[in-house]
Write a protein that holds these residues in place. Structure first.
Motif: not given
Length: 202
Positions: A135-145, A175-180
């Motif tokens: 999960v921690g890596y997922f958050i970093l992956g979202v930021r990397a995008a 639960v993770v909200n994702i977007g600009k």
């Protein structure tokens, strides 16, 4: 040049993108998050370290209006609006039957499935811990995008598990909200503990 620039492999821009300037967004723009972006994110996230390469994280992308409504019902009141309006929401869960994949993931050690993970309580404990690392890596992956992530645990976990994981083999972790980010996306930055307040040497 800062001390961090002298000792870290990441340049200052990457440090800012992933850490210093990255924030939990509370509002989002209308710009969509594409499947291509999620595939690129996952291609980074899959390299997170897990014991025995077990990779227990499972990701449910909530895209349809019907599924979004089902999810929002189980969010705490303070999280309902932003979860309902985010371009994309991901439910991150631990798969407690991850051991079924181990023969493929550990071709040199196929007996690991039965030697270490034959008992459900063991799988639940190690699966939850290792999926949480992912999960921690997922958050970093979202930021990397170049996207903002809004990870939340403010929800009815039993309700989400029943709604989305009726098989009983998965447990929601976040639960993770994702977007600009949208307008007024940020709360004021809260203080962080300093190195000497956290680290001891023995």
């Amino acid at each position: 040049m800062t001390t961090a620039d002298n000792v870290l492999a990441l340049d200052a821009a990457a440090q800012d993108l992933l850490f210093r300037e990255a924030r939990t967004a509370n509002t989002f723009s209308d710009e969509p998050v594409t499947d291509e972006q999620l595939r690129a994110i996952y291609d980074l996230v899959k390299y997170a370290p897990t014991a025995f390469n077990q990779q227990p994280l499972r990701i449910v992308l909530v895209r349809s209006a019907e599924a979004r409504e089902r999810l929002v019902t189980h969010m705490m009141d303070g999280n309902k609006e932003k979860t309902g309006s985010a371009p994309l929401v991901a439910i991150l869960a631990a798969d407690h039957e991850f051991h079924e994949e181990l023969p493929k993931l550990l071709p040199h050690f196929p007996q690991a499935k039965d030697l270490f993970f034959s008992e459900r309580p063991v799988r639940e404990q190690t699966g939850t811990f290792n999926a949480s690392l992912q999960v921690g890596y997922f958050i970093l992956g979202v930021r990397a995008a170049g996207l903002a992530a809004g990870p939340m645990t403010g929800y009815d976990a039993a309700g989400i598990n029943k709604e989305f994981f009726a098989d009983g083999d998965h447990t929601v972790l976040a639960v993770v909200n994702i977007g600009k980010p949208g307008e007024n996306a940020w709360f004021p930055r809260s203080p962080r503990l300093e190195y000497d307040e956290v680290v001891t040497t023995v």
